[in-house]
Enzyme design. Structure first.
Site, PDB file in Angstrom:
ATOM      1  N   HIS A  84       0.686  -1.004   0.140  1.00 60.42           N
ATOM      2  CA  HIS A  84       0.029  -0.063  -0.150  1.00 60.42           C
ATOM      3  C   HIS A  84       0.814   1.406   0.138  1.00 60.42           C
ATOM      4  O   HIS A  84       1.584   1.207   0.805  1.00 60.42           O
ATOM      5  CB  HIS A  84      -0.914  -0.070   1.305  1.00 60.42           C
ATOM      6  CG  HIS A  84      -1.661   1.274   1.257  1.00 60.42           C
ATOM      7  ND1 HIS A  84      -2.851   1.275   0.710  1.00 60.42           N
ATOM      8  CD2 HIS A  84      -1.503   2.571   1.808  1.00 60.42           C
ATOM      9  CE1 HIS A  84      -3.490   2.505   0.847  1.00 60.42           C
ATOM     10  NE2 HIS A  84      -2.695   3.348   1.550  1.00 60.42           N
ATOM     11  N   ASP A 163     -15.002   2.701   7.191  1.00 61.22           N
ATOM     12  CA  ASP A 163     -14.123   3.303   6.713  1.00 61.22           C
ATOM     13  C   ASP A 163     -14.840   4.480   5.464  1.00 61.22           C
ATOM     14  O   ASP A 163     -14.333   5.551   5.307  1.00 61.22           O
ATOM     15  CB  ASP A 163     -12.976   2.644   6.223  1.00 61.22           C
ATOM     16  CG  ASP A 163     -11.834   3.596   5.539  1.00 61.22           C
ATOM     17  OD1 ASP A 163     -11.421   4.704   6.342  1.00 61.22           O
ATOM     18  OD2 ASP A 163     -11.445   3.705   4.439  1.00 61.22           O
ATOM     19  N   ARG A 170     -14.439  12.733   6.392  1.00 63.20           N
ATOM     20  CA  ARG A 170     -13.145  13.276   6.554  1.00 63.20           C
ATOM     21  C   ARG A 170     -12.810  14.478   5.645  1.00 63.20           C
ATOM     22  O   ARG A 170     -12.372  15.539   5.704  1.00 63.20           O
ATOM     23  CB  ARG A 170     -11.985  12.401   6.954  1.00 63.20           C
ATOM     24  CG  ARG A 170     -12.074  11.574   8.216  1.00 63.20           C
ATOM     25  CD  ARG A 170     -11.342  10.296   8.344  1.00 63.20           C
ATOM     26  NE  ARG A 170      -9.904  10.816   7.954  1.00 63.20           N
ATOM     27  CZ  ARG A 170      -9.001   9.966   7.532  1.00 63.20           C
ATOM     28  NH1 ARG A 170      -9.585   8.767   7.075  1.00 63.20           N
ATOM     29  NH2 ARG A 170      -7.918  10.229   7.255  1.00 63.20           N
ATOM     30  N   SER A 185      -7.447   4.179   9.032  1.00 64.36           N
ATOM     31  CA  SER A 185      -8.227   3.778   7.714  1.00 64.36           C
ATOM     32  C   SER A 185      -7.633   2.646   6.916  1.00 64.36           C
ATOM     33  O   SER A 185      -8.275   2.016   6.215  1.00 64.36           O
ATOM     34  CB  SER A 185      -8.328   5.344   7.137  1.00 64.36           C
ATOM     35  OG  SER A 185      -8.561   5.268   5.744  1.00 64.36           O
ATOM     36  N   LYS A 189      -8.751  -1.571   6.235  1.00 62.39           N
ATOM     37  CA  LYS A 189      -8.989  -2.313   4.813  1.00 62.39           C
ATOM     38  C   LYS A 189      -7.985  -3.301   4.568  1.00 62.39           C
ATOM     39  O   LYS A 189      -8.397  -4.292   3.916  1.00 62.39           O
ATOM     40  CB  LYS A 189      -8.751  -1.218   3.793  1.00 62.39           C
ATOM     41  CG  LYS A 189      -9.827  -0.312   3.845  1.00 62.39           C
ATOM     42  CD  LYS A 189      -9.921   0.950   2.899  1.00 62.39           C
ATOM     43  CE  LYS A 189      -8.960   2.200   3.380  1.00 62.39           C
ATOM     44  NZ  LYS A 189      -9.021   3.293   2.535  1.00 62.39           N
TER      45      LYS A 189
HETATM   46  N1  URA Z   1      -5.691   6.616   2.428  1.00 57.90           N
HETATM   47  C1  URA Z   1      -6.804   5.932   2.912  1.00 57.90           C
HETATM   48  O1  URA Z   1      -7.227   4.844   2.799  1.00 57.90           O
HETATM   49  N2  URA Z   1      -7.111   6.521   3.876  1.00 57.90           N
HETATM   50  C2  URA Z   1      -6.544   7.892   4.680  1.00 57.90           C
HETATM   51  O2  URA Z   1      -6.913   8.172   5.512  1.00 57.90           O
HETATM   52  C3  URA Z   1      -5.560   8.123   3.725  1.00 57.90           C
HETATM   53  C4  URA Z   1      -5.242   7.788   2.817  1.00 57.90           C
END
Ligand code: URA
Length: 426
Positions: A84, A163, A170, A185, A189
């Site tokens: 990621h 999320d 947000r 967040s 995931k």
């Molecule tokens: N990527 C995400 O999935 N969440 C965040 O809060 C920032 C970047």
């Protein structure tokens, strides 16, 4: 135990630690619709201002995971590893990386997003390939992981739905840049996705969320701890995002550059980061004995790319789309390119139509910026420095404005290149 929203907001406003049951309740009640957006907005702002302890961060992550389904790849015949990136300009690394790691015998279940703002989205890039589709069912994903070894697709609605709601809120309440909220967040995931190993590419610099190494280090340490506590072998690299990656930012132009890397060429920084991340993924998945550099040069990563794209309907032999209009920006002086700013290039690509301002906007497949030199290279006055691509020529002016002040040409004697990989956490 039942709580009420005002009590939970008041506790965080007054700098108290939230209890496990307060966190479980507020995340669940918000996902269900029993806590209003304005109440959650107040709580998010209190978290941004007052922070969260490690225990609160861990519990908030678990509550977000519990809001949806968890995927399970344990039936696969090979180990899994995912990567990621916290997002940057010209960051096409997933495109060569997923098939490269698959070619080394580790399956890559990569759930990706679309771009918002100046950072590009992997799905937008891949959607420039004619026929390629981003949406797969869980069963299709599992079958492709077994047969091809790599999948890049959109995250289904069932994964961490808390999320999805929280991120949208947000985005419109100025509460994105809070380390506890970013870490929970991303990791909710990734843990719900069910990968066995995870490598985080935490970007630092003008083109990234994290502008300083200290902030990026704190985010990386928080995410690595969350992953390891959840039984996912997690490491993080801190990598430079003050300069954009490679020589392209956009959609089809980045696919083209990724194909060059898969063919054994491509810009040195893209190759370096792809191989560094692949080594980390393989080591975390217990296959540190395989050298990914060999799989780039012997063509097996390209074979895995072709299989991965075709499995999702993409025509690997079709030409990639190009923009209707181009505009060349010549170098204003001769000398060494000593700085190329990632944010300036990212904004230019976005203004040309490669990115979107609102979630529902469409992107142009052919739009983007190509630069013809990287910091440290010699440039000649009047020779092309950038080529801008768009279908709508009225976009050139605003794109040119964003490039103003975004680069320096000077005497190269004092130039020192910034290292690409700054640190490792894990
Ligand atoms: N990527 C995400 O999935 N969440 C965040 O809060 C920032 C970047």
């Amino acid at each position: 135990m039942a709580h009420d929203a005002v009590e939970v907001i008041g506790a965080k406003r007054d700098r108290q630690e939230l209890s496990d049951s307060q966190i479980d309740w507020v995340v669940e009640a918000y996902t269900r619709g029993d806590v209003a957006d304005e109440q959650m907005s107040a709580l998010l702002m209190a978290i941004l201002l007052n922070g969260m302890s490690r225990r609160e961060i861990g519990r908030w992550t678990s509550a977000m995971i519990a809001s949806g389904e968890r995927m399970d790849f344990s039936s696969l015949s090979r180990p899994t590893a995912d990567k990621h990136s916290t997002g940057g300009v010209g960051d096409k690394i997933t495109l060569p990386l997923a098939p490269l790691v698959a070619a080394c015998g580790v399956a890559v279940p990569q759930l990706s997003g679309r771009g918002l703002g100046h950072t590009g989205g992997t799905l937008d890039k891949l959607e420039s390939i004619p026929g390629w589709r981003a949406t797969l069912s869980n069963e299709e994903m599992l079958a492709q992981l077994e047969s091809v070894g790599a999948v890049v697709c959109a995250a289904g609605d069932g994964l961490a739905p808390a999320d999805k709601k929280l991120y949208a809120l947000r985005d419109v309440t100025g509460t994105v840049p809070a380390i506890p909220l970013i870490a929970t967040s991303i990791m909710s995931k990734k843990i719900a996705e069910g990968t066995g190993a995870l490598v985080l590419d935490v970007k630092v610099g003008t083109g990234a969320f994290m502008r300083t190494v200290d902030e990026a280090h704190e985010l990386a340490t928080t995410m690595v701890a969350l992953g390891q506590d959840a039984g996912v072998a997690t490491v993080a690299l801190l990598t430079d995002m003050s300069t954009p990656l490679g020589l392209t930012a956009g959609n089809a132009v980045e696919v083209q550059e990724s194909l060059e890397v898969l063919a054994g060429g491509g810009p040195a920084d893209v190759v370096e980061l792809t191989v560094a991340l692949a080594r980390e993924m393989l080591a975390a998945a217990g296959r540190g004995d395989v050298d990914p550099a060999d799989k780039l040069s012997d063509g097996s990563a390209m074979d895995a790319w072709r299989a991965m794209i075709s499995a999702q309907g993409g025509d690997v032999d079709a030409s990639l789309p190009t923009s209707r209009e181009t505009h060349v920006v010549p170098a204003p002086a001769s000398g060494t390119l000593t700085r190329l700013d990632a944010l300036a290039v990212g904004l230019a690509a976005w203004r040309l139509g490669a990115g979107r301002a609102r979630k529902e906007d469409a992107v142009q497949a052919g739009a983007g910026v190509v630069w013809h030199a990287r910091p440290g290279d010699e440039v000649t006055e009047g020779r092309p420095l950038f080529t801008l691509h768009t279908d709508e020529p009225e976009r050139f002016e605003r794109a040119l404005e964003s490039l103003e002040g975004g680069f320096d040409i000077g005497d190269g004697s004092a130039f020192t290149p910034t290292p690409l990989v700054i640190d490792r956490v894990g």
